[in-house]
Motif scaffolding. Structure first.
Motif, mmCIF file in Angstrom:
data_model
loop_
_atom_site.group_PDB
_atom_site.id
_atom_site.type_symbol
_atom_site.label_atom_id
_atom_site.label_comp_id
_atom_site.label_asym_id
_atom_site.label_seq_id
_atom_site.Cartn_x
_atom_site.Cartn_y
_atom_site.Cartn_z
ATOM 1 N N ALA A 164 -105.237 38.538 -0.405
ATOM 2 C CA ALA A 164 -105.925 37.259 -0.588
ATOM 3 C C ALA A 164 -107.404 37.435 -0.271
ATOM 4 C CB ALA A 164 -105.301 36.213 0.326
ATOM 5 N N MET A 182 -111.309 32.237 -5.707
ATOM 6 C CA MET A 182 -110.134 32.695 -4.955
ATOM 7 C C MET A 182 -109.357 33.722 -5.758
ATOM 8 S SD MET A 182 -108.592 29.233 -3.403
ATOM 9 C CE MET A 182 -107.038 29.683 -2.725
ATOM 10 N N PRO A 186 -107.643 33.719 4.024
ATOM 11 C CA PRO A 186 -107.957 34.904 3.208
ATOM 12 C C PRO A 186 -108.109 36.126 4.118
ATOM 13 C CG PRO A 186 -109.903 33.531 3.462
ATOM 14 C CD PRO A 186 -108.774 32.781 4.093
#
Ligand code: BGC
Length: 253
Positions: free
Chosen positions: A128, A142, A202
């Motif tokens: 991520a 993202m 993340p």
């Protein structure tokens, strides 16, 4: 259509930057040129500025354009740092008609993110990852395993107690307007990035936009679980990624 070299353009709230890009390695093939964003930043005025860049580089090929708004298939659906008349404008069609060249338009932070995920600080990263582009506004991109989830607008989340968004509190234009020093700004960015981490966890956060070249100065105030890196292509990530996105999306045409 030849797509090895594409004119990459990054439309921002204060400047419109462009350079011909090699889509193979992301290299700038000529010196980057910047023209101040016309005021008012209406579709017509911005399209004319794009055309100026085309003429300046004597460009005859495809164009990739990052735009500071929600963009789906070239259609613009928001406008926070550009003229409100952009909403519901087909930017891809408008720029193609003005320049008479094939143009692909996408969100500016997504463009910067694509450059970083494919060739930059996030290249090969499995997991991520987020690119937070901090300039006149705050944009986000993202990624999971190198794949983009487009048009996230994480600069426009509202702050917990106050009724303002994080972009208003912590963008680079706010730093300039409020004359914040690196400590003051760094602490605000730390609050913002911690909120992002609280919501999305993340593993890697890449700082893009104008703030990327100042990361060394405000990093002492950033305290996060995630790894934080400056964009490898610094503020050029947007033009490079716009060209890369155009190569992928104009291929079929
Ligand atoms: C816009 C985003 C953009 C960001 C950075 C924000 O105000 O809503 O779409 O990515 O600014 O330019």
């Amino acid at each position: 259509m030849k797509l090895k070299e594409i004119l990459g353009i990054d439309i921002g709230g204060s400047g419109i930057k462009g350079a011909p890009i090699s889509t193979k390695n992301g290299k700038l093939l000529d010196k980057r040129h910047r023209i101040p964003t016309p005021q008012p930043s209406t579709p017509e005025n911005v399209a004319n500025t794009i055309n100026e860049l085309v003429k300046l580089f004597r460009w005859k090929g495809a164009i990739g354009c990052g735009f500071p708004a929600v963009v789906q298939n070239g259609m613009v659906f928001s406008a926070s740092n550009v003229d409100k008349t952009w909403i519901n404008t087909d930017a891809g069609k408008l720029f193609s008609e003005t320049t008479k060249l094939p143009v692909w338009v996408l969100n500016d932070a997504d463009a910067a993110g694509i450059a970083e995920a494919k060739l930059g600080a996030g290249a090969g990263f499995k997991g991520a990852m987020m690119v937070i582009a901090i300039g006149t506004g705050i944009g986000s991109a993202m990624f999971i395993n190198g794949k983009l989830y487009p048009n996230t607008e994480l600069g426009h989340m509202n702050m917990k107690e106050d009724n303002i968004d994080w972009e208003t509190y912590t963008s680079d234009s706010t730093r300039k307007r409020e004359m914040l020093d690196m400590e003051g700004w760094g602490k605000r960015l730390n609050e913002y990035l911690n909120y992002i981490e609280f919501l999305f966890s993340p593993e890697l956060i890449i700082i893009g936009g104008g703030a990327s070249k100042k990361l060394d100065k405000f990093k002492p105030y950033i305290n996060l679980q995630a790894r934080v890196l400056p964009a490898h292509f610094l503020n050029d990530a947007g033009i490079i990624g716009a060209a890369m996105a155009a190569r992928i999306n104009l291929k079929e045409k």
